[in-house]
Design a protein around this motif. Structure first.
Motif, PDB file in Angstrom:
ATOM      1  N   GLN A   1       0.842  -1.193   0.000  1.00  0.00           N
ATOM      2  CA  GLN A   1       0.000   0.000   0.000  1.00  0.00           C
ATOM      3  C   GLN A   1       0.880   1.247   0.000  1.00  0.00           C
ATOM      4  OE1 GLN A   1      -3.448  -0.472   2.047  1.00  0.00           O
ATOM      5  NE2 GLN A   1      -4.198   1.597   1.690  1.00  0.00           N
ATOM      6  N   LEU A   2       0.442   2.249  -0.753  1.00  0.00           N
ATOM      7  CA  LEU A   2       1.163   3.513  -0.815  1.00  0.00           C
ATOM      8  C   LEU A   2       0.243   4.650  -0.397  1.00  0.00           C
ATOM      9  CD1 LEU A   2       3.176   3.604  -4.186  1.00  0.00           C
ATOM     10  CD2 LEU A   2       4.067   3.199  -1.890  1.00  0.00           C
ATOM     11  N   GLN A   3       0.834   5.641   0.272  1.00  0.00           N
ATOM     12  CA  GLN A   3       0.169   6.913   0.494  1.00  0.00           C
ATOM     13  C   GLN A   3       0.963   7.969  -0.271  1.00  0.00           C
ATOM     14  OE1 GLN A   3       1.177   5.030   3.475  1.00  0.00           O
ATOM     15  NE2 GLN A   3      -0.697   3.907   3.051  1.00  0.00           N
ATOM     16  N   LEU A   4       0.261   8.802  -1.013  1.00  0.00           N
ATOM     17  CA  LEU A   4       0.900   9.806  -1.858  1.00  0.00           C
ATOM     18  C   LEU A   4       0.458  11.196  -1.424  1.00  0.00           C
ATOM     19  CD1 LEU A   4       0.296   8.078  -5.317  1.00  0.00           C
ATOM     20  CD2 LEU A   4       2.344   7.956  -3.899  1.00  0.00           C
TER      21      LEU A   4
ATOM     22  N   ASN B   1       5.124   0.740   1.088  1.00  0.00           N
ATOM     23  CA  ASN B   1       6.050  -0.285   0.616  1.00  0.00           C
ATOM     24  C   ASN B   1       6.254  -0.260  -0.894  1.00  0.00           C
ATOM     25  OD1 ASN B   1       6.322  -1.356   3.245  1.00  0.00           O
ATOM     26  ND2 ASN B   1       4.440  -2.527   2.981  1.00  0.00           N
ATOM     27  N   ASN B   2       7.469  -0.556  -1.275  1.00  0.00           N
ATOM     28  CA  ASN B   2       7.795  -0.865  -2.663  1.00  0.00           C
ATOM     29  C   ASN B   2       7.500   0.274  -3.626  1.00  0.00           C
ATOM     30  OD1 ASN B   2       8.530  -3.519  -1.875  1.00  0.00           O
ATOM     31  ND2 ASN B   2       6.375  -4.112  -1.942  1.00  0.00           N
ATOM     32  N   PHE B   3       7.810   1.478  -3.217  1.00  0.00           N
ATOM     33  CA  PHE B   3       7.588   2.630  -4.094  1.00  0.00           C
ATOM     34  C   PHE B   3       8.252   2.419  -5.447  1.00  0.00           C
ATOM     35  CE2 PHE B   3       7.078   6.885  -5.478  1.00  0.00           C
ATOM     36  CZ  PHE B   3       8.281   7.297  -6.035  1.00  0.00           C
ATOM     37  N   ASP B   4       9.447   1.836  -5.444  1.00  0.00           N
ATOM     38  CA  ASP B   4      10.191   1.721  -6.697  1.00  0.00           C
ATOM     39  C   ASP B   4       9.600   0.676  -7.637  1.00  0.00           C
ATOM     40  OD1 ASP B   4      12.970  -0.336  -5.511  1.00  0.00           O
ATOM     41  OD2 ASP B   4      10.922  -0.145  -4.793  1.00  0.00           O
ATOM     42  N   TYR B   5       8.576  -0.051  -7.205  1.00  0.00           N
ATOM     43  CA  TYR B   5       7.896  -1.001  -8.089  1.00  0.00           C
ATOM     44  C   TYR B   5       6.860  -0.318  -8.978  1.00  0.00           C
ATOM     45  CZ  TYR B   5       9.601  -5.033  -5.364  1.00  0.00           C
ATOM     46  OH  TYR B   5      10.366  -5.979  -4.745  1.00  0.00           O
ATOM     47  N   TYR B   6       6.477   0.911  -8.621  1.00  0.00           N
ATOM     48  CA  TYR B   6       5.336   1.562  -9.261  1.00  0.00           C
ATOM     49  C   TYR B   6       5.761   2.612 -10.278  1.00  0.00           C
ATOM     50  CZ  TYR B   6       2.439  -0.436  -5.565  1.00  0.00           C
ATOM     51  OH  TYR B   6       1.795  -1.291  -4.724  1.00  0.00           O
ATOM     52  N   ALA B   7       5.013   2.649 -11.374  1.00  0.00           N
ATOM     53  CA  ALA B   7       5.065   3.813 -12.243  1.00  0.00           C
ATOM     54  C   ALA B   7       4.228   4.914 -11.600  1.00  0.00           C
ATOM     55  CB  ALA B   7       4.498   3.475 -13.617  1.00  0.00           C
ATOM     56  N   ILE B   8       4.661   6.161 -11.780  1.00  0.00           N
ATOM     57  CA  ILE B   8       3.940   7.294 -11.211  1.00  0.00           C
ATOM     58  C   ILE B   8       3.510   8.227 -12.334  1.00  0.00           C
ATOM     59  CG2 ILE B   8       4.029   9.268  -9.653  1.00  0.00           C
ATOM     60  CD1 ILE B   8       4.214   6.616  -8.180  1.00  0.00           C
TER      61      ILE B   8
ATOM     62  N   ALA C   1      -0.186   6.125  -8.576  1.00  0.00           N
ATOM     63  CA  ALA C   1       0.713   4.994  -8.753  1.00  0.00           C
ATOM     64  C   ALA C   1       0.003   3.846  -9.455  1.00  0.00           C
ATOM     65  CB  ALA C   1       1.245   4.529  -7.402  1.00  0.00           C
ATOM     66  N   SER C   2       0.696   3.249 -10.399  1.00  0.00           N
ATOM     67  CA  SER C   2       0.181   2.081 -11.109  1.00  0.00           C
ATOM     68  C   SER C   2       1.351   1.148 -11.391  1.00  0.00           C
ATOM     69  CB  SER C   2      -0.501   2.496 -12.411  1.00  0.00           C
ATOM     70  OG  SER C   2       0.418   3.188 -13.251  1.00  0.00           O
TER      71      SER C   2
ATOM     72  N   GLN D   1      -3.675   2.645  -8.908  1.00  0.00           N
ATOM     73  CA  GLN D   1      -4.115   1.957  -7.695  1.00  0.00           C
ATOM     74  C   GLN D   1      -4.153   2.891  -6.497  1.00  0.00           C
ATOM     75  OE1 GLN D   1      -0.960  -1.139  -8.828  1.00  0.00           O
ATOM     76  NE2 GLN D   1      -2.320  -2.282  -7.466  1.00  0.00           N
ATOM     77  N   TYR D   2      -3.305   3.907  -6.515  1.00  0.00           N
ATOM     78  CA  TYR D   2      -3.238   4.832  -5.387  1.00  0.00           C
ATOM     79  C   TYR D   2      -3.173   6.257  -5.917  1.00  0.00           C
ATOM     80  CZ  TYR D   2      -1.817   0.494  -3.154  1.00  0.00           C
ATOM     81  OH  TYR D   2      -1.781  -0.804  -2.721  1.00  0.00           O
ATOM     82  N   TRP D   3      -3.847   7.150  -5.190  1.00  0.00           N
ATOM     83  CA  TRP D   3      -3.937   8.549  -5.596  1.00  0.00           C
ATOM     84  C   TRP D   3      -3.576   9.448  -4.420  1.00  0.00           C
ATOM     85  CZ3 TRP D   3      -5.430  10.426 -10.401  1.00  0.00           C
ATOM     86  CH2 TRP D   3      -5.926   9.479 -11.305  1.00  0.00           C
TER      87      TRP D   3
END
Length: 119
Positions: A1-4, A27-34, A98-99, A107-109
Motif C-alpha cells: 500500500q502507498l500513500q501519496l 512499501n515498494n515505491f520503486d515497483y510503481y510507475a507514477i 501509482a500504477s 491503484q493509489y492517488w
C-alpha cells in the motif's frame, strides 16, 4: 500500500515555473510507475506525464511536451514534475497516482495540489 502526498502548487504568472513533488510512504515505491494527472474546473482528467518504475522512461502528453519534465528519486520515494513556460491553460489541480506500469489504471492517488497560472 502507498500513500501519496503532493506539494509545490501555487500561483504563478504566465511564462513562469513551478516544481511539484509527490512524496510516497509505504512499501515498494520503486515497483510503481507514477503518473501526474490534472483536472481543471469543468474539465475531464488528463494524464500529463508518467515515469516508469524500472528504467525511468518518461512519457508526456502532447500538451506539455517540451515544457514539463518528470523525474523520480527512489531513494527519497519521490517523483517531481518541473513545469516551465506555464500557460493559463495549465491551471488545474494536479494529482500523482501509482500504477504498475504507465497507462494502467492507478491503484493509489494523492489528494492533489492546485496550480493557478495568471494570464
Amino acid at each position: 500500500q502507498l500513500q501519496l502526498v503532493e506539494s509545490g502548487g501555487g500561483l504563478v504568472h504566465s511564462g513562469g515555473s513551478l516544481r511539484l513533488a509527490c512524496a510516497a510512504s509505504g512499501n515498494n515505491f520503486d515497483y510503481y510507475a507514477i503518473t501526474w494527472f490534472r483536472q481543471g474546473r469543468g474539465e475531464s482528467r488528463e494524464g500529463v506525464a508518467c515515469i516508469d518504475s524500472r528504467n525511468g522512461a518518461a512519457h508526456y502528453a502532447d500538451s506539455v511536451k517540451g515544457r514539463f519534465t518528470i523525474s523520480r528519486d527512489n531513494a527519497k520515494s519521490s517523483v517531481f514534475l518541473q513545469m516551465n513556460s506555464l500557460e493559463a491553460e495549465d491551471t488545474s489541480i494536479y494529482y500523482c497516482a501509482a500504477s504498475w506500469v504507465c497507462g494502467n489504471s492507478a491503484q493509489y492517488w494523492g489528494e492533489g495540489t492546485l496550480v493557478t497560472v495568471s494570464p
